[in-house]
Structures are given as structure tokens and as C-alpha cells.
Design a protein around this motif. Structure first.
Motif, mmCIF file in Angstrom:
data_model
loop_
_atom_site.group_PDB
_atom_site.id
_atom_site.type_symbol
_atom_site.label_atom_id
_atom_site.label_comp_id
_atom_site.label_asym_id
_atom_site.label_seq_id
_atom_site.Cartn_x
_atom_site.Cartn_y
_atom_site.Cartn_z
ATOM 1 N N ALA A 215 0.897 0.782 -5.762
ATOM 2 C CA ALA A 215 -0.788 1.382 -5.857
ATOM 3 C C ALA A 215 -0.792 2.758 -6.173
ATOM 4 N N GLU B 179 -5.178 2.339 -6.550
ATOM 5 C CA GLU B 179 -6.237 2.527 -5.678
ATOM 6 C C GLU B 179 -7.709 2.621 -6.169
ATOM 7 N N ASN C 21 -7.268 -1.602 -2.987
ATOM 8 C CA ASN C 21 -6.372 -1.592 -3.698
ATOM 9 C C ASN C 21 -6.454 -2.752 -4.951
ATOM 10 N N HIS D 151 0.809 -1.145 0.123
ATOM 11 C CA HIS D 151 0.147 0.008 0.059
ATOM 12 C C HIS D 151 0.921 1.210 0.072
#
Length: 508
Positions: free
Chosen positions: A39, A89, A100, A11
Motif C-alpha cells: 500500500a 492508499e 487502500n 496495509h
């Protein structure tokens, strides 16, 4: 099956305005991870004529152009043989929670429907997964909607990130860093989804918007047969994952020979837990259906045990404290150049890095050299703001004797570290004389009977208490009577506050 550990931040959001840094992000990711599922973040704040700040999608032309840059990087990584996954995302209209989306192959596109199930259907037939994150926020306002969840499309979920812990609504590490999003609640947290019967494996990852792989915001581990992209993808798909809040706690957890994310038969089965911590382990909790079934307390079990003549130990060195920027605005960054030399054996070095500009050089069994850059900010911590100090450091694992003395050199000054003293407690070192000169140069009338102004203005680093191997290794082997339909997972707590969350092993 014997699986190996591969670490990543799943992330790390790179924005449109950061795309000129994409290669810098990639090189940093290679320095701190074993693979990288990027992401990309196709959102930005737009201001209405009345001054309202709304987060919205950027123009399709911009995010499509950015996506091609990500695709080009994916091709470059493939040529290098380094596992890189294209991802972005997806937020929809906020009613299903943020996810995600990641692709196995490099031909995926950015799809942005308003609903989760529409996204799932649009990606049917593609090798794609959608990972929900910061799930415990309010339903309808970016918290996870478990009623629309599809465990095949979303086999893993984020249990911890820079937002805090989404595990439940009342446990440690509340979701308070981004307080504009509100507190966490039940109903959307991880445990609420698990209570609905979903098979949901867990990860921890940063939700980092300035640098990938910030150690202080959590990392995830994939248990894969090898380090190939396909093998790691299989681990993600199968839910063979776990998460840590900070340092890389090693965790091997099986029931009846079944690994995390897998299904074991009911009845008596062999439970095997192997933990290799980064600090002294306090306790290990075994949860059945989200309720602690057993707690294995390690604190108090080893402290009075005599150490052998030669033993392994770990200790952390952390850099970053410094002067108040309001008083000394020119000290936003600090460079630390140093080395650790040992008369015994340096076994491993774990990077606890949170920003760009870090280097580990010339590392061998007798020592290593490093250059670190720490950062200070006057930001409040709201809206992706960093904490007042972004600290950097290492966790060293050494094998030696109680009488050994290590030599830590920082900015040209030697700091002898006796192993005997390392085991007794934490120490803080500072550039006190430099701070004193800086303070009196600016405030010549600041002499005082207390040294608050000098000490508070000094750059500092700390050497944390060392833990012998008997403190950071735990091995548990016993029989466990599995209840049909139940799930079993672990929480590992270290004395320094670092946590590991395993994914569940399920009972048929």
C-alpha cells in the motif's frame, strides 16, 4: 470446496522517503507472509508559513516515479512466481474514509479523486478493489461513510489494525493508539455498515509505516484454492477472508458447506467450526446479525483431562525488555542469538516478528537456530510512533512427553525447559549479572536494599505457559437453523488475549 490459508499484511504503507528500502521490505514480506499487497503512501506532512502541519499529497512527479518502482518490483515478483499486488492508499477529502486500492494486474495507475464513488467509477472495468480501514473514526474526518459504500468495489474491510478495533464502538481493544484522530464511534464502525445490509467480509492488517507484517498489529488470512495470484485475488473478491489481532489462529468455519463470504440456504444447516489456536482457547462466539447467538466456552473443559503419554503442545518465547534509554541511551537495540533443541519433535515455528533484522535458520524436526534484534524507543506512541519496546519471538509447536526437557540457548547460555514446568506457567529470564555490572559501572553509589535499578535495567525474555493440543484445538459440529436474511460470523478469544474475527456466512 477445500480452501487453504494464505497470510498477509494488506496495509503496509511505504512512503516516498523509504523507496530506497523497497527491496528490503519485499524480502522481509517474503519471510513473514504468503503474499503481499503493498500500500504505497503518496502523502507527506507539509508545513505552512505559519507552522501548521498538514498532511497532503506529495508532488505528482514523485509519486509517479515511486509507482514505477513498485511496478518494477511487481514484475520482479512475477518472475519469481511470488504473489505481489500493486496498491496505494487513497484518502480523498476525508469525507468517505480512507481506503487502500489494490490491482490484480500490474498496469494500474494511482488515481486520486476527492470522492469514493468517483474513484469507483474511474476504476470501472479494472480488476481493482478498495479496502476501507480504521473505519470507526468520526464521519467526515477519515471515518467510513457507509452511505456511499459499494460492496462489489469494496468486498472486504479492516476490522482491526494498529489503530485498534473498528468492529464496534464499545468492545475490547479501543482505538486509542493514535489519539489525535479521536475515539471511535457508532455509525462508522464495521457493525454499523453490516447493519445497513452490506455484505462485508473482514480482514485485520497493520497500518504499518516502518516495516511490513508486524505481528503485533494484526494479519489477514485469505482462503484460496491455491497460492497463485489469481486464486488469492478470487478469494479477496469473494470475501473468503478473516483477521487476527496477533498470532495466526487457524479458523475453518462453514454453514451448510458454505465458507466465509458465501451464501447458505435458509433452514436447518450443518454448522462446522474448526479452530487451531496458538494458545489455549478461552471461548468462541457465534454472532447472528452482530448479536451473540451462542458462546462455546472452552476454558474449564480440558484442564482436568489427563494428558496422553505423547502429546502436542505450543509455547511462545518472547524477547525484548531492557534498560531505560534515558539512563542507558546506548541500548536502543539488542541482538539475541540462540537455538532451541528438542529430544522429541519440533513440528512448527511461527514467527512473531515486528521489525527488520530477524532470522530463523537451520530448522528441522530436532530444533532450530535464530538471531533476533529487538528495539527500544523513547517515542510516545503518537503519530505512527512505536511502542517503547518492539519485541520479537516465536511460537513453537512440539510433540513429546511430560518428562522431556528442551534446551533453549540464548547468547551462549543454556536454559533447560522441562515440559512439565512449561505447562505450569510463564517464566522470565534476564541477563541480570550483565545489568548489575552496567549499573554499578555508571552509578557506583547505587547499592540499595532493593534491586529495582538492576532488574529494571536488565534485558529480559519470557517463556510463556505452554498449552497442550487439547487446549488450542476446538471442533464444533451441530445443526443450526438459519434465519432468512441474517449473517453469521465468529469471534475467537484466546486466553492470552489474541483474537480472530471471521467473515460472515450469509443466509439467503
Amino acid at each position: 470446496m477445500q480452501y487453504h490459508q494464505f497470510w498477509a499484511d494488506m496495509h503496509s504503507n511505504i512512503h516516498h522517503y523509504q523507496m530506497d528500502q523497497l527491496m528490503q521490505w519485499y524480502e522481509h514480506a517474503k519471510a513473514v507472509m504468503d503474499f503481499w499487497p503493498v500500500a504505497y503512501y503518496p502523502f507527506a506532512i507539509r508545513t505552512t508559513p505559519s507552522g501548521a502541519a498538514l498532511e497532503d499529497l506529495i508532488s505528482p512527479d514523485d509519486y509517479r516515479a515511486d509507482w514505477e518502482l513498485v511496478r518494477n518490483l511487481a514484475a520482479h515478483a512475477e518472475q519469481e512466481g511470488w504473489p505481489f499486488f500493486m496498491g496505494y492508499e487513497w484518502q480523498g477529502d476525508g469525507s468517505d474514509g480512507d481506503h487502500n486500492v489494490f490491482y490484480l494486474h500490474n498496469d494500474g495507475e494511482i488515481l486520486l479523486p476527492r470522492k469514493y464513488l468517483t474513484l469507483r467509477d474511474a476504476l470501472a472495468g479494472h480488476e481493482a478493489i478498495a479496502v476501507p480501514h480504521h473505519v470507526a473514526y468520526k464521519p467526515g474526518s477519515r471515518g467510513k461513510n457507509w452511505s456511499t459504500h459499494d460492496e462489489k468495489f469494496s468486498p472486504i474491510a479492516e476490522i482491526y489494525s494498529s489503530h485498534g478495533s473498528s468492529e464496534n464502538d464499545d468492545g475490547p481493544i479501543p482505538m486509542e493508539r493514535h489519539d489525535h484522530m479521536g475515539p471511535r464511534i457508532t455509525g462508522t464502525c464495521y457493525e454499523s455498515g453490516a447493519a445497513m445490509g452490506y455484505h462485508i467480509s473482514v480482514i485485520a492488517s497493520g497500518d504499518n509505516h516502518t516495516v511490513p507484517g508486524e505481528a503485533d498489529h494484526g494479519m489477514m488470512c485469505a482462503l484460496a484454492e491455491n497460492g497463485s495470484k489469481e486464486s488469492i485475488w478470487k478469494a479477496l473478491r469473494s470475501g473468503r477472508t478473516y483477521g487476527v489481532s496477533r498470532s495466526r489462529i487457524g479458523l475453518d468455519f462453514t454453514i451448510g458447506g458454505k465458507a466465509m463470504g458465501e451464501i447458505a440456504p435458509a433452514g436447518p444447516q450443518a454448522l462446522a467450526i474448526e479452530v487451531t489456536g496458538t494458545n489455549a482457547i478461552d471461548r468462541i462466539e457465534l454472532l447472528r446479525d452482530q448479536i451473540p447467538e451462542k458462546t462455546y466456552v472452552h476454558s474449564g473443559s480440558w484442564e482436568r483431562t489427563a494428558l496422553p503419554g505423547r502429546f502436542r503442545f505450543k509455547f511462545e518465547v518472547e524477547f525484548g525488555w531492557g534498560p531505560d534509554l534515558k539512563a542507558f541511551p546506548g541500548n536502543k537495540t539488542k541482538t539475541w542469538t540462540g537455538s532451541l533443541q528438542v529430544p522429541c519433535t519440533l513440528l512448527t515455528v511461527e514467527k512473531i516478528w515486528n521489525s527488520f533484522g530477524q532470522q530463523l535458520n537451520h530448522c528441522d524436526s530436532k530444533g532450530c537456530e535464530f538471531t533476533l534484534t529487538t528495539h527500544q524507543t523513547s517515542e510516545t506512541g503518537k503519530w505512527m510512533g512505536s511502542s517503547p519496546t518492539r519485541r520479537e519471538g516465536f511460537i513453537f509447536e512440539v510433540e513429546g512427553t511430560i518428562d522431556d526437557v528442551l534446551d533453549l540457548t540464548v547468547n551462549g547460555k543454556s536454559y533447560p525447559l522441562a515440559v512439565r514446568d512449561l505447562l505450569l506457567g510463564t517464566r522470565v529470564f534476564s541477563e541480570y549479572e550483565e545489568a548489575e555490572a552496567m549499573v554499578y559501572a555508571r552509578y557506583p553509589d547505587a547499592h540499595h536494599y532493593r534491586d529495582d535499578l538492576i532488574w529494571h535495567s536488565a534485558f529480559k525474555f519470557r517463556v510463556k505457559r505452554a498449552a497442550p493440543e487439547i487446549a488450542y484445538r476446538v471442533s464444533i459440529h451441530e445443526m443450526l437453523d438459519l434465519m432468512p436474511g441474517s449473517s453469521y460470523r465468529l469471534r475467537v478469544w484466546q486466553k492470552n488475549g489474541d483474537i480472530a474475527w471471521s467473515s460472515p456466512v450469509y443466509c439467503e
